[in-house]
Motif scaffolding. Sequence first.
Motif, PDB file in Angstrom:
ATOM      1  N   ASP A  67       3.925  -3.859 -12.288  1.00  0.00           N
ATOM      2  CA  ASP A  67       4.748  -5.073 -12.249  1.00  0.00           C
ATOM      3  C   ASP A  67       5.913  -4.915 -11.283  1.00  0.00           C
ATOM      4  OD1 ASP A  67       3.142  -6.362 -14.077  1.00  0.00           O
ATOM      5  OD2 ASP A  67       4.452  -5.969 -15.799  1.00  0.00           O
ATOM      6  N   GLU A  68       6.521  -3.744 -11.267  1.00  0.00           N
ATOM      7  CA  GLU A  68       7.655  -3.492 -10.375  1.00  0.00           C
ATOM      8  C   GLU A  68       7.212  -3.422  -8.918  1.00  0.00           C
ATOM      9  OE1 GLU A  68      11.451  -3.257  -9.289  1.00  0.00           O
ATOM     10  OE2 GLU A  68      10.790  -3.539 -11.354  1.00  0.00           O
ATOM     11  N   ILE A  69       6.081  -2.794  -8.677  1.00  0.00           N
ATOM     12  CA  ILE A  69       5.588  -2.603  -7.311  1.00  0.00           C
ATOM     13  C   ILE A  69       5.136  -3.911  -6.678  1.00  0.00           C
ATOM     14  CG2 ILE A  69       3.678  -1.597  -5.976  1.00  0.00           C
ATOM     15  CD1 ILE A  69       3.806   0.776  -7.933  1.00  0.00           C
ATOM     16  N   LEU A  70       4.452  -4.728  -7.420  1.00  0.00           N
ATOM     17  CA  LEU A  70       3.847  -5.928  -6.849  1.00  0.00           C
ATOM     18  C   LEU A  70       4.744  -7.155  -6.899  1.00  0.00           C
ATOM     19  CD1 LEU A  70       0.175  -5.441  -8.002  1.00  0.00           C
ATOM     20  CD2 LEU A  70       1.153  -5.143  -5.725  1.00  0.00           C
ATOM     21  N   ARG A  71       6.023  -6.943  -6.957  1.00  0.00           N
ATOM     22  CA  ARG A  71       6.964  -8.062  -6.895  1.00  0.00           C
ATOM     23  C   ARG A  71       7.170  -8.464  -5.437  1.00  0.00           C
ATOM     24  NH1 ARG A  71       9.383  -9.458 -11.376  1.00  0.00           N
ATOM     25  NH2 ARG A  71       9.672  -7.971 -13.056  1.00  0.00           N
ATOM     26  N   PRO A  72       7.220  -9.769  -5.196  1.00  0.00           N
ATOM     27  CA  PRO A  72       7.522 -10.191  -3.829  1.00  0.00           C
ATOM     28  C   PRO A  72       8.976  -9.890  -3.477  1.00  0.00           C
ATOM     29  CG  PRO A  72       7.332 -12.084  -5.290  1.00  0.00           C
ATOM     30  CD  PRO A  72       6.971 -10.879  -6.098  1.00  0.00           C
ATOM     31  N   ILE A  73       9.236  -9.803  -2.209  1.00  0.00           N
ATOM     32  CA  ILE A  73      10.594  -9.627  -1.703  1.00  0.00           C
ATOM     33  C   ILE A  73      11.183 -11.016  -1.498  1.00  0.00           C
ATOM     34  CG2 ILE A  73      11.981  -8.727   0.220  1.00  0.00           C
ATOM     35  CD1 ILE A  73      10.589  -6.562  -1.514  1.00  0.00           C
ATOM     36  N   LEU A  74      12.392 -11.225  -1.959  1.00  0.00           N
ATOM     37  CA  LEU A  74      13.068 -12.501  -1.777  1.00  0.00           C
ATOM     38  C   LEU A  74      13.930 -12.434  -0.529  1.00  0.00           C
ATOM     39  CD1 LEU A  74      14.176 -13.285  -5.436  1.00  0.00           C
ATOM     40  CD2 LEU A  74      12.166 -14.118  -4.210  1.00  0.00           C
ATOM     41  N   ILE A  75      13.615 -13.266   0.439  1.00  0.00           N
ATOM     42  CA  ILE A  75      14.367 -13.294   1.689  1.00  0.00           C
ATOM     43  C   ILE A  75      15.315 -14.488   1.655  1.00  0.00           C
ATOM     44  CG2 ILE A  75      14.218 -13.433   4.199  1.00  0.00           C
ATOM     45  CD1 ILE A  75      11.416 -12.203   3.932  1.00  0.00           C
ATOM     46  N   GLU A 105       1.316   1.602 -20.978  1.00  0.00           N
ATOM     47  CA  GLU A 105       2.404   0.650 -20.753  1.00  0.00           C
ATOM     48  C   GLU A 105       3.224   1.022 -19.522  1.00  0.00           C
ATOM     49  OE1 GLU A 105       4.484  -2.730 -21.026  1.00  0.00           O
ATOM     50  OE2 GLU A 105       2.673  -2.228 -22.154  1.00  0.00           O
ATOM     51  N   SER A 106       3.446   2.316 -19.315  1.00  0.00           N
ATOM     52  CA  SER A 106       4.215   2.744 -18.138  1.00  0.00           C
ATOM     53  C   SER A 106       3.478   2.397 -16.841  1.00  0.00           C
ATOM     54  CB  SER A 106       4.506   4.247 -18.194  1.00  0.00           C
ATOM     55  OG  SER A 106       3.294   4.987 -18.214  1.00  0.00           O
ATOM     56  N   ASP A 107       2.146   2.435 -16.839  1.00  0.00           N
ATOM     57  CA  ASP A 107       1.362   2.034 -15.663  1.00  0.00           C
ATOM     58  C   ASP A 107       1.540   0.542 -15.388  1.00  0.00           C
ATOM     59  OD1 ASP A 107       0.192   4.621 -15.231  1.00  0.00           O
ATOM     60  OD2 ASP A 107      -1.204   4.207 -16.880  1.00  0.00           O
ATOM     61  N   TYR A 108       1.484  -0.258 -16.436  1.00  0.00           N
ATOM     62  CA  TYR A 108       1.666  -1.701 -16.267  1.00  0.00           C
ATOM     63  C   TYR A 108       3.068  -2.022 -15.746  1.00  0.00           C
ATOM     64  CZ  TYR A 108      -2.697  -2.482 -18.803  1.00  0.00           C
ATOM     65  OH  TYR A 108      -4.018  -2.491 -19.182  1.00  0.00           O
ATOM     66  N   TRP A 159       0.813  -1.214   0.000  1.00  0.00           N
ATOM     67  CA  TRP A 159       0.000   0.000   0.000  1.00  0.00           C
ATOM     68  C   TRP A 159       0.844   1.260   0.000  1.00  0.00           C
ATOM     69  CZ3 TRP A 159      -4.547  -1.494  -1.327  1.00  0.00           C
ATOM     70  CH2 TRP A 159      -4.996  -2.745  -0.942  1.00  0.00           C
ATOM     71  N   ARG A 160       2.113   1.132   0.286  1.00  0.00           N
ATOM     72  CA  ARG A 160       2.999   2.295   0.319  1.00  0.00           C
ATOM     73  C   ARG A 160       3.911   2.366  -0.909  1.00  0.00           C
ATOM     74  NH1 ARG A 160       4.218   4.350   5.876  1.00  0.00           N
ATOM     75  NH2 ARG A 160       2.498   3.608   7.123  1.00  0.00           N
ATOM     76  N   LEU A 161       3.691   1.521  -1.858  1.00  0.00           N
ATOM     77  CA  LEU A 161       4.574   1.451  -3.024  1.00  0.00           C
ATOM     78  C   LEU A 161       3.904   1.965  -4.288  1.00  0.00           C
ATOM     79  CD1 LEU A 161       6.153  -2.051  -2.392  1.00  0.00           C
ATOM     80  CD2 LEU A 161       7.234   0.175  -2.074  1.00  0.00           C
ATOM     81  N   ASN A 162       3.076   2.976  -4.165  1.00  0.00           N
ATOM     82  CA  ASN A 162       2.356   3.536  -5.303  1.00  0.00           C
ATOM     83  C   ASN A 162       1.318   2.566  -5.858  1.00  0.00           C
ATOM     84  OD1 ASN A 162       2.029   5.969  -6.512  1.00  0.00           O
ATOM     85  ND2 ASN A 162       3.820   5.843  -7.830  1.00  0.00           N
ATOM     86  N   PHE A 163       1.075   1.480  -5.138  1.00  0.00           N
ATOM     87  CA  PHE A 163       0.064   0.515  -5.532  1.00  0.00           C
ATOM     88  C   PHE A 163      -1.318   1.167  -5.537  1.00  0.00           C
ATOM     89  CE2 PHE A 163      -3.049  -2.662  -3.935  1.00  0.00           C
ATOM     90  CZ  PHE A 163      -3.100  -3.473  -5.056  1.00  0.00           C
ATOM     91  N   VAL A 164      -1.562   2.062  -4.583  1.00  0.00           N
ATOM     92  CA  VAL A 164      -2.858   2.716  -4.465  1.00  0.00           C
ATOM     93  C   VAL A 164      -3.177   3.509  -5.733  1.00  0.00           C
ATOM     94  CG1 VAL A 164      -4.194   4.420  -3.160  1.00  0.00           C
ATOM     95  CG2 VAL A 164      -2.760   2.764  -1.954  1.00  0.00           C
TER      96      VAL A 164
END
Length: 183
Positions: A71-79, A64-67, A45-50
């Motif tokens: 895609d960049e925002i909703l990537r999971p974090i790899l721990i 295309e820039s929105d997509y 919610w803090r990554l411009n997803f809103v």
Amino acid sequence: MKKNRGFEVVSKYQDQKIMLPRRQTLASAGYDLEAAKDMVVPSIWRLNFVRIFRLLRNGHQLYESDYELADEILRPILIPTGIKAYMPEDEVLILANRSSNTFKRSLSLPNGIGVIDADYYNNEKNEGEIFVQMLNYGIRPIKIHKGDRIAQGIFIKYNKVDNDLPVDRQRCNGFGSTNEKED
């Protein structure tokens, strides 16, 4: 003694006091995997997803820039865990979320489960290091500390169909490997 299944520390973490996964009770099926380093899992919610969500909800045209942004925002974090797993060819290590992650921390595994195949062990790309994908659907960023239990791994034997004809390839990549090289 023949090694059948287990865990090892990957070479880049050899001197960093990484704990091998352990079951927490006598009847536990899963081996708890720990984070190999401190990390922060940001809230989606803090990554411009809103912004993207509002555009979608209000019926605005997406470009295309929105997509690409989504895609960049909703990537999971790899721990990283700093460990790798070895097992017989007819077994798989299933990574599952800890119930406390969703209930107490708003963390989920976006892929539901992780599948670690036997041939992931010691692959060329990352030595077979296990990473846990995390997505934070809560409001606050979540701090993961080295040694926090982040997932559990369960070894499972699987069956093959009659007349099994697998593709004749060798795994050459690491995490999320679908890019195998042909023999």
